[in-house]
Design a protein around this motif. Structure first.
Motif, PDB file in Angstrom:
ATOM      1  N   ARG A 110       0.841  -1.211   0.000  1.00  0.00           N
ATOM      2  CA  ARG A 110       0.000   0.000   0.000  1.00  0.00           C
ATOM      3  C   ARG A 110       0.874   1.258   0.000  1.00  0.00           C
ATOM      4  O   ARG A 110       0.673   2.157  -0.824  1.00  0.00           O
ATOM      5  N   VAL A 111       1.846   1.305   0.890  1.00  0.00           N
ATOM      6  CA  VAL A 111       2.736   2.470   0.904  1.00  0.00           C
ATOM      7  C   VAL A 111       3.656   2.432  -0.319  1.00  0.00           C
ATOM      8  O   VAL A 111       3.820   3.433  -1.022  1.00  0.00           O
ATOM      9  N   GLY A 112       4.232   1.246  -0.585  1.00  0.00           N
ATOM     10  CA  GLY A 112       5.188   1.126  -1.684  1.00  0.00           C
ATOM     11  C   GLY A 112       4.587   1.502  -3.027  1.00  0.00           C
ATOM     12  O   GLY A 112       5.231   2.191  -3.836  1.00  0.00           O
TER      13      GLY A 112
ATOM     14  N   GLY B  54       9.608  -7.213  -4.601  1.00  0.00           N
ATOM     15  CA  GLY B  54       8.670  -7.690  -3.578  1.00  0.00           C
ATOM     16  C   GLY B  54       8.611  -9.198  -3.597  1.00  0.00           C
ATOM     17  O   GLY B  54       9.491  -9.861  -4.163  1.00  0.00           O
ATOM     18  N   ARG B  55       7.554  -9.744  -2.994  1.00  0.00           N
ATOM     19  CA  ARG B  55       7.500 -11.203  -2.867  1.00  0.00           C
ATOM     20  C   ARG B  55       6.594 -11.882  -3.876  1.00  0.00           C
ATOM     21  O   ARG B  55       6.768 -13.053  -4.177  1.00  0.00           O
ATOM     22  N   THR B  56       5.582 -11.131  -4.393  1.00  0.00           N
ATOM     23  CA  THR B  56       4.578 -11.784  -5.234  1.00  0.00           C
ATOM     24  C   THR B  56       4.565 -11.136  -6.620  1.00  0.00           C
ATOM     25  O   THR B  56       4.203  -9.953  -6.758  1.00  0.00           O
ATOM     26  N   GLN B  57       4.940 -11.926  -7.630  1.00  0.00           N
ATOM     27  CA  GLN B  57       5.087 -11.375  -8.981  1.00  0.00           C
ATOM     28  C   GLN B  57       3.789 -10.744  -9.492  1.00  0.00           C
ATOM     29  O   GLN B  57       3.810  -9.663 -10.091  1.00  0.00           O
ATOM     30  N   ALA B  58       2.659 -11.409  -9.257  1.00  0.00           N
ATOM     31  CA  ALA B  58       1.396 -10.888  -9.794  1.00  0.00           C
ATOM     32  C   ALA B  58       1.082  -9.504  -9.228  1.00  0.00           C
ATOM     33  O   ALA B  58       0.601  -8.612  -9.951  1.00  0.00           O
ATOM     34  N   LYS B  59       1.352  -9.309  -7.939  1.00  0.00           N
ATOM     35  CA  LYS B  59       1.088  -7.994  -7.334  1.00  0.00           C
ATOM     36  C   LYS B  59       2.034  -6.936  -7.913  1.00  0.00           C
ATOM     37  O   LYS B  59       1.639  -5.798  -8.167  1.00  0.00           O
ATOM     38  N   LEU B  60       3.284  -7.331  -8.113  1.00  0.00           N
ATOM     39  CA  LEU B  60       4.260  -6.396  -8.704  1.00  0.00           C
ATOM     40  C   LEU B  60       3.846  -6.031 -10.121  1.00  0.00           C
ATOM     41  O   LEU B  60       3.916  -4.861 -10.527  1.00  0.00           O
TER      42      LEU B  60
ATOM     43  N   ASP C 196      13.481 -11.492  -1.961  1.00  0.00           N
ATOM     44  CA  ASP C 196      13.224 -11.560  -0.523  1.00  0.00           C
ATOM     45  C   ASP C 196      14.205 -10.601   0.149  1.00  0.00           C
ATOM     46  O   ASP C 196      15.416 -10.845   0.164  1.00  0.00           O
ATOM     47  N   ALA C 197      13.671  -9.519   0.699  1.00  0.00           N
ATOM     48  CA  ALA C 197      14.540  -8.485   1.276  1.00  0.00           C
ATOM     49  C   ALA C 197      15.258  -8.956   2.535  1.00  0.00           C
ATOM     50  O   ALA C 197      16.145  -8.262   3.039  1.00  0.00           O
ATOM     51  N   LEU C 198      14.891 -10.128   3.044  1.00  0.00           N
ATOM     52  CA  LEU C 198      15.611 -10.697   4.195  1.00  0.00           C
ATOM     53  C   LEU C 198      16.867 -11.447   3.763  1.00  0.00           C
ATOM     54  O   LEU C 198      17.695 -11.821   4.592  1.00  0.00           O
TER      55      LEU C 198
HETATM   56  N1  LIG Z   1       0.115   1.609   6.610  1.00  0.00           N
HETATM   57  C1  LIG Z   1       0.453   2.416   7.621  1.00  0.00           C
HETATM   58  O1  LIG Z   1      -0.356   3.143   8.233  1.00  0.00           O
HETATM   59  C2  LIG Z   1       1.874   2.513   8.045  1.00  0.00           C
HETATM   60  C3  LIG Z   1       2.280   3.594   8.823  1.00  0.00           C
HETATM   61  C4  LIG Z   1       3.587   3.648   9.242  1.00  0.00           C
HETATM   62  C5  LIG Z   1       4.456   2.639   8.875  1.00  0.00           C
HETATM   63  N2  LIG Z   1       4.023   1.576   8.118  1.00  0.00           N
HETATM   64  C6  LIG Z   1       4.976   0.536   7.787  1.00  0.00           C
HETATM   65  O2  LIG Z   1       5.226   0.567   6.383  1.00  0.00           O
HETATM   66  C7  LIG Z   1       5.482  -0.765   5.913  1.00  0.00           C
HETATM   67  C8  LIG Z   1       4.595  -1.048   4.726  1.00  0.00           C
HETATM   68  O3  LIG Z   1       3.229  -0.900   5.091  1.00  0.00           O
HETATM   69  P1  LIG Z   1       2.075  -1.249   4.046  1.00  0.00           P
HETATM   70  O4  LIG Z   1       0.817  -0.829   4.693  1.00  0.00           O
HETATM   71  O5  LIG Z   1       2.422  -0.703   2.700  1.00  0.00           O
HETATM   72  O6  LIG Z   1       2.205  -2.855   4.005  1.00  0.00           O
HETATM   73  P2  LIG Z   1       1.665  -3.872   2.858  1.00  0.00           P
HETATM   74  O7  LIG Z   1       0.556  -3.266   2.075  1.00  0.00           O
HETATM   75  O8  LIG Z   1       1.430  -5.149   3.570  1.00  0.00           O
HETATM   76  O9  LIG Z   1       2.886  -4.025   1.851  1.00  0.00           O
HETATM   77  C9  LIG Z   1       4.078  -4.597   2.242  1.00  0.00           C
HETATM   78  C10 LIG Z   1       4.766  -5.205   1.039  1.00  0.00           C
HETATM   79  O10 LIG Z   1       6.005  -5.768   1.500  1.00  0.00           O
HETATM   80  C11 LIG Z   1       6.202  -6.971   0.769  1.00  0.00           C
HETATM   81  N3  LIG Z   1       7.102  -7.827   1.548  1.00  0.00           N
HETATM   82  C12 LIG Z   1       6.885  -8.375   2.753  1.00  0.00           C
HETATM   83  N4  LIG Z   1       7.958  -9.068   3.160  1.00  0.00           N
HETATM   84  C13 LIG Z   1       8.875  -8.963   2.176  1.00  0.00           C
HETATM   85  C14 LIG Z   1      10.188  -9.462   1.993  1.00  0.00           C
HETATM   86  N5  LIG Z   1      10.805 -10.235   2.920  1.00  0.00           N
HETATM   87  N6  LIG Z   1      10.851  -9.142   0.862  1.00  0.00           N
HETATM   88  C15 LIG Z   1      10.277  -8.360  -0.087  1.00  0.00           C
HETATM   89  N7  LIG Z   1       9.038  -7.862   0.032  1.00  0.00           N
HETATM   90  C16 LIG Z   1       8.343  -8.158   1.145  1.00  0.00           C
HETATM   91  C17 LIG Z   1       4.812  -7.564   0.630  1.00  0.00           C
HETATM   92  O11 LIG Z   1       4.769  -8.469  -0.452  1.00  0.00           O
HETATM   93  P3  LIG Z   1       3.613  -9.607  -0.532  1.00  0.00           P
HETATM   94  O12 LIG Z   1       2.306  -8.861  -0.502  1.00  0.00           O
HETATM   95  O13 LIG Z   1       3.881 -10.266  -1.808  1.00  0.00           O
HETATM   96  O14 LIG Z   1       3.797 -10.442   0.691  1.00  0.00           O
HETATM   97  C18 LIG Z   1       3.985  -6.304   0.354  1.00  0.00           C
HETATM   98  O15 LIG Z   1       3.917  -6.010  -1.023  1.00  0.00           O
HETATM   99  C19 LIG Z   1       5.249  -1.689   7.107  1.00  0.00           C
HETATM  100  O16 LIG Z   1       6.482  -2.005   7.694  1.00  0.00           O
HETATM  101  C20 LIG Z   1       4.444  -0.855   8.060  1.00  0.00           C
HETATM  102  O17 LIG Z   1       4.668  -1.203   9.399  1.00  0.00           O
HETATM  103  C21 LIG Z   1       2.768   1.518   7.676  1.00  0.00           C
END
Ligand SMILES: NC(=O)c1ccc[n+]([C@@H]2O[C@H](COP(=O)([O-])OP(=O)(O)OC[C@H]3O[C@@H](n4cnc5c(N)ncnc54)[C@H](OP(=O)(O)O)[C@@H]3O)[C@@H](O)[C@H]2O)c1
Length: 241
Positions: free
Chosen positions: A16-18, A36-42, A58-60
């Protein structure tokens, strides 16, 4: 356009943020690589913004991050906005220690790996963007280890900025005070949490994903070339610097 001629890598670029940051970077003329982790989403985000590339990384995994970065000609901007496997909403007294540690360990590990892989390939300067929310704990809602993880990233930002300044690489954290629209409609207690997020601001509204993208694009651009070791506060007044 703010980012014409720049190449950006966004880890978690389909999230969502990315994806909001990717939209803003693309709109400002950057060549955007989504990892990222899922090709279809990318792929879905890539089609929408006309991304320069997508990759499952995998960013880990340090070797995977290095191999991916090596395949990109030159990197100007690197941002890690992956999710860190965080458990939120559970009071600390009821929390499992592994759940508490996950966002700390994963956030520090992936930010270290992605930031250093990018910085090694930045020629003539660049920008590392960290995303966090370091600040006072929210009242009435436990962020679990997420807050501790954000604080750890702030320490890393200072250290990295200090070491990378001589290479012309800037390191800046974007700090939000909670993005209300990220809570799903059926999230338990959503209305109360959204109300709390908005009530804690000075402006009476929470930052949106689009707001995050817009600020990220500015901070990543040469217009912000004097900003490093700094934070950009996009909390609508929740966080006071
Ligand atoms: N949303 C907020 O209000 C907010 C506010 C402050 C901070 N944050 C922080 O911002 C970050 C992102 O939030 P978000 O809401 O955008 O989360 P999100 O929608 O769940 O997106 C996270 C993305 O990270 C990918 N991902 C997870 N593990 C990974 C790995 N090991 N290697 C590569 N890619 C990986 C996921 O891929 P898959 O979907 O394919 O698993 C997903 O596309 C989080 O750490 C969150 O704590 C969020």
């Amino acid at each position: 356009m703010l980012l014409e001629g720049k190449t950006a890598v966004i880890y978690g670029g389909a999230g969502r943020v990315g994806s909001a940051v990717a939209r803003a970077f693309a709109r400002e003329g950057a060549q955007v690589h989504l990892a990222g982790r899922t090709q279809a989403k990318l792929d879905a985000v890539a089609v929408e913004i006309g991304a320069a590339g997508t990759a499952v990384v995998d960013a880990l995994d340090g070797a995977a991050v290095e191999a991916h970065a090596e395949g990109i000609d030159a990197i100007d901007i690197s941002m890690n906005v992956i999710s860190h496997g965080d458990v939120q909403g559970t009071p600390m007294l009821e929390m499992d220690v592994e759940d508490y540690l996950a966002p700390v360990v994963n956030g520090v590990r992936t930010t270290f790996l992605t930031a250093t892989a990018g910085a090694r390939r930045m020629r003539g300067g660049g920008v590392i963007l960290i995303f966090g929310g370091s600040g006072d704990p929210l009242r009435g809602y436990s962020l679990g280890g997420l807050q501790t993880g954000f604080d750890a990233l702030e320490s890393m930002r200072r250290q990295l900025a200090s070491e990378l300044g001589a290479r012309g690489v800037r390191v800046v954290t974007l700090r939000t005070g909670g993005i209300a629209e990220s809570l799903p409609a059926d999230f338990e207690g959503r209305d109360r949490i959204v109300g709390d997020i908005e009530a804690a601001t000075m402006l009476g509204r929470a930052a949106t994903f689009e707001d995050v993208g817009n600020v990220a694009a500015f901070v990543a651009s040469d217009r912000a070339r004097s900003m490093t070791a700094a934070t950009a506060n996009i909390s609508c007044g929740t966080l006071i610097d």
